[in-house]
Design an enzyme around this catalytic site. Structure first.
Site, PDB file in Angstrom:
ATOM      1  N   ARG A  85       0.830  -1.224   0.000  1.00 30.52           N
ATOM      2  CA  ARG A  85       0.000   0.000   0.000  1.00 30.52           C
ATOM      3  C   ARG A  85       0.861   1.271   0.000  1.00 30.52           C
ATOM      4  NH1 ARG A  85      -2.683  -3.599  -0.888  1.00 30.52           N
ATOM      5  NH2 ARG A  85      -4.706  -4.193  -0.047  1.00 30.52           N
TER       6      ARG A  85
ATOM      7  N   SER B   1     -11.096   0.119   3.067  1.00 27.39           N
ATOM      8  CA  SER B   1     -10.363  -0.140   4.311  1.00 27.39           C
ATOM      9  C   SER B   1      -9.794   1.170   4.851  1.00 27.39           C
ATOM     10  CB  SER B   1      -9.188  -1.086   4.050  1.00 27.39           C
ATOM     11  OG  SER B   1      -9.664  -2.242   3.433  1.00 27.39           O
TER      12      SER B   1
ATOM     13  N   GLU C  61      -5.072   3.994   5.869  1.00 19.62           N
ATOM     14  CA  GLU C  61      -4.733   3.711   4.471  1.00 19.62           C
ATOM     15  C   GLU C  61      -5.055   4.918   3.576  1.00 19.62           C
ATOM     16  OE1 GLU C  61      -5.684  -0.279   2.883  1.00 19.62           O
ATOM     17  OE2 GLU C  61      -6.480   0.804   1.162  1.00 19.62           O
TER      18      GLU C  61
HETATM   19  C1  LIG Z   1     -15.568   0.567  -1.390  1.00 17.16           C
HETATM   20  C2  LIG Z   1     -14.086   0.725  -1.570  1.00 17.16           C
HETATM   21  C3  LIG Z   1     -13.292  -0.406  -1.709  1.00 17.16           C
HETATM   22  C4  LIG Z   1     -11.905  -0.283  -1.893  1.00 17.16           C
HETATM   23  N1  LIG Z   1     -11.159  -1.415  -2.022  1.00 17.16           N
HETATM   24  C5  LIG Z   1      -9.816  -1.315  -2.196  1.00 17.16           C
HETATM   25  C6  LIG Z   1      -9.017  -2.496  -2.334  1.00 17.16           C
HETATM   26  O1  LIG Z   1      -9.511  -3.618  -2.343  1.00 17.16           O
HETATM   27  N2  LIG Z   1      -7.674  -2.332  -2.494  1.00 17.16           N
HETATM   28  C7  LIG Z   1      -7.083  -1.109  -2.535  1.00 17.16           C
HETATM   29  O2  LIG Z   1      -5.862  -1.050  -2.687  1.00 17.16           O
HETATM   30  N3  LIG Z   1      -7.824   0.023  -2.400  1.00 17.16           N
HETATM   31  C8  LIG Z   1      -9.159  -0.053  -2.238  1.00 17.16           C
HETATM   32  N4  LIG Z   1      -9.912   1.093  -2.094  1.00 17.16           N
HETATM   33  C9  LIG Z   1      -9.239   2.407  -2.079  1.00 17.16           C
HETATM   34  C10 LIG Z   1      -9.241   3.117  -3.457  1.00 17.16           C
HETATM   35  O3  LIG Z   1     -10.285   2.667  -4.262  1.00 17.16           O
HETATM   36  C11 LIG Z   1      -7.935   2.922  -4.215  1.00 17.16           C
HETATM   37  O4  LIG Z   1      -6.843   3.308  -3.421  1.00 17.16           O
HETATM   38  C12 LIG Z   1      -7.911   3.723  -5.518  1.00 17.16           C
HETATM   39  O5  LIG Z   1      -6.741   3.450  -6.239  1.00 17.16           O
HETATM   40  C13 LIG Z   1      -8.036   5.232  -5.305  1.00 17.16           C
HETATM   41  O6  LIG Z   1      -8.268   5.798  -6.578  1.00 17.16           O
HETATM   42  P1  LIG Z   1      -8.854   7.266  -6.740  1.00 17.16           P
HETATM   43  O7  LIG Z   1      -8.779   7.606  -8.182  1.00 17.16           O
HETATM   44  O8  LIG Z   1     -10.184   7.348  -6.110  1.00 17.16           O
HETATM   45  O9  LIG Z   1      -7.784   8.105  -5.922  1.00 17.16           O
HETATM   46  P2  LIG Z   1      -8.013   9.411  -4.972  1.00 17.16           P
HETATM   47  O10 LIG Z   1      -8.765   8.967  -3.788  1.00 17.16           O
HETATM   48  O11 LIG Z   1      -8.625  10.475  -5.817  1.00 17.16           O
HETATM   49  O12 LIG Z   1      -6.553   9.760  -4.623  1.00 17.16           O
HETATM   50  C14 LIG Z   1      -5.807   8.933  -3.743  1.00 17.16           C
HETATM   51  C15 LIG Z   1      -4.372   9.464  -3.682  1.00 17.16           C
HETATM   52  O13 LIG Z   1      -3.757   9.297  -4.950  1.00 17.16           O
HETATM   53  C16 LIG Z   1      -3.333  10.565  -5.475  1.00 17.16           C
HETATM   54  N5  LIG Z   1      -3.596  10.536  -6.914  1.00 17.16           N
HETATM   55  C17 LIG Z   1      -4.737  10.192  -7.536  1.00 17.16           C
HETATM   56  N6  LIG Z   1      -4.576  10.241  -8.874  1.00 17.16           N
HETATM   57  C18 LIG Z   1      -3.291  10.646  -9.091  1.00 17.16           C
HETATM   58  C19 LIG Z   1      -2.527  10.900 -10.255  1.00 17.16           C
HETATM   59  N7  LIG Z   1      -3.018  10.766 -11.485  1.00 17.16           N
HETATM   60  N8  LIG Z   1      -1.243  11.339 -10.101  1.00 17.16           N
HETATM   61  C20 LIG Z   1      -0.709  11.496  -8.870  1.00 17.16           C
HETATM   62  N9  LIG Z   1      -1.394  11.267  -7.728  1.00 17.16           N
HETATM   63  C21 LIG Z   1      -2.672  10.845  -7.845  1.00 17.16           C
HETATM   64  C22 LIG Z   1      -4.165  11.598  -4.753  1.00 17.16           C
HETATM   65  O14 LIG Z   1      -3.523  12.853  -4.725  1.00 17.16           O
HETATM   66  C23 LIG Z   1      -4.306  10.965  -3.384  1.00 17.16           C
HETATM   67  O15 LIG Z   1      -3.122  11.202  -2.657  1.00 17.16           O
HETATM   68  C24 LIG Z   1     -11.307   1.004  -1.923  1.00 17.16           C
HETATM   69  C25 LIG Z   1     -12.110   2.145  -1.787  1.00 17.16           C
HETATM   70  C26 LIG Z   1     -13.492   2.005  -1.622  1.00 17.16           C
HETATM   71  C27 LIG Z   1     -14.339   3.237  -1.494  1.00 17.16           C
END
Ligand SMILES: Cc1cc2nc3c(=O)[nH]c(=O)nc-3n(C[C@H](O)[C@H](O)[C@H](O)COP(=O)(O)OP(=O)(O)OC[C@H]3O[C@@H](n4cnc5c(N)ncnc54)[C@H](O)[C@@H]3O)c2cc1C
Length: 359
Positions: free
Chosen positions: A182, A255, A351
């Protein structure tokens, strides 16, 4: 809650800059916790030219910047100063292939689950266990997303990202990305990188990883005897839909805590007092514990305090029952972590990225 749709085009008569800027923009619909916060400036970027002209703007120099994907892995505890950058860059294509392997390149603004579906529909092996994780392709390397025994780093060939410190575009191979559980270089060097596209090396055949949390049983219930990647993605999507609260119905970021790694001696001492405690081998001399198990044992599952709570479906998921602020979610998270620390002597770490607060 999901990635925003492509930003609207420029109004008639106005030049199309490739991005739209808004001041004091609300972010409540752009984070899956659905907590209120505002961006001092929000830029919805439609294409690479738009990003280039935005990044060249003199007023941007030195301004704090947060890249926002689907907002599914962050907790907005306060308004966000500076620029919030949302990338609507889309596209998925095969760039190299032979009889055994296929390289797939996807743009940062693609929805992650769309990419998984695109690959399994073509019979490609690799991403199937990561089905139904919310968010964008661009965020997938940030915390090295993982689920059902697979981490995305295993399949990443390279990441192309704009380096704000160097002022240039860089292609980093998987080694240079510094992936860990992570975690990645991008997460450790927050604010420096804007991930623009990611290349994945996938296989035309191979072994599927099915020995994790009910996957085989789900495939059996689906009547699948000889599974393909698309079957595994479907089975895992069904399990996830049952086990995790849907952010559209109940605000959450999946999580809330990482599984803690503790010294083997502490894991053994805890296992003696709690024979059913799950644990896995980790780095040398360490064992990984289940944060969900620890939180459940501490009595938090289903707990509610006003608008915030711990999911009754899954003890690792903090939820917004409606109208909560990020500060309220954070306050509950601190209580949960403190009680696990007191009861088991184990430190939990969040996380999601905390925006506007430190842990
Ligand atoms: C119901 C649910 C289930 C989930 N299950 C999992 C799971 O099984 N495994 C897991 O690992 N995660 C899980 N997650 C967490 C999440 O979905 C992931 O971490 C996902 O990759 C986040 O993507 P996002 O585009 O929403 O990122 P954001 O929430 O928009 O951003 C997260 C971080 O990444 C940075 N970021 C985003 N895009 C970029 C970019 N293009 N360049 C640089 N930095 C960037 C942001 O600045 C921030 O620091 C879950 C979340 C939810 C709500």
């Amino acid at each position: 809650m999901s990635l925003p749709d492509a930003p609207e085009p420029a109004a008639p008569g106005w030049p199309d800059l490739g991005y739209v800027l808004r001041e004091n923009a609300p972010l409540i619909a752009r984070n899956t916790f659905a907590v209120p916060a505002r961006a001092e400036l929000l830029a919805d970027v439609r294409n690479l030219l738009g990003l280039e002209s935005l990044l060249a703007a003199p007023w941007l120099a030195g301004m704090p910047m947060l890249v926002l994907g689907g907002g599914s892995n962050l907790l907005l505890v306060d308004d966000v100063p500076g620029l919030v950058l949302s990338l609507a860059l889309t596209g998925i294509r095969i760039t190299e292939e032979d009889e055994a392997r296929v390289r797939v390149v996807a743009e940062a603004g693609e929805r992650w689950d769309e990419l998984v579906r695109w690959t399994v529909a073509r019979g490609l092996y690799g991403l199937e266990n990561l089905a139904l994780i919310p968010g964008s392709v661009g965020a997938s390397p940030i915390q090295n997303i993982g689920a059902y025994g697979v981490e995305v780093a295993e399949h990443i060939a390279w990441v192309e990202a704009f380096d704000r410190e160097g002022g240039c575009l860089r292609r980093l191979d998987a080694r240079a990305c510094g992936f860990a559980y992570r975690d990645s270089r991008f997460r450790r060097e927050a604010g420096q990188w804007i991930v623009l596209r990611v290349a994945f090396d996938l296989a035309r055949g191979g072994t599927l990883r099915l020995d994790y949390a009910g996957v085989r049983e789900e495939l059996a219930a689906m009547g699948i005897e000889r599974p393909r990647p698309s079957h595994v993605a479907e089975a895992i999507s069904r399990i996830r839909a049952r086990r995790l609260p849907l952010p559209d119905l109940l605000g959450n970021a999946g999580s809330f805590f990482k599984n803690p790694e503790v010294p083997e001696a502490l894991a053994e001492a805890l296992a003696q007092g709690h024979p059913g405690m799950p644990s896995w081998p980790a780095a040398a001399g360490q064992r990984k514990l289940s944060a969900a198990w620890l939180i459940e044992q501490a009595g938090w599952r289903g707990h509610r305090e006003g608008p915030v709570g711990v999911s009754a479906q899954h003890a690792l998921v903090l939820v917004n029952h409606g109208g909560a602020t990020g500060a309220q979610v954070l306050a509950l998270a601190r209580k949960v972590a403190a009680s696990v620390q007191e009861r088991f002597g184990v430190t939990l770490e969040p996380e999601p990225i905390l925006v506007g607060a430190r842990w």
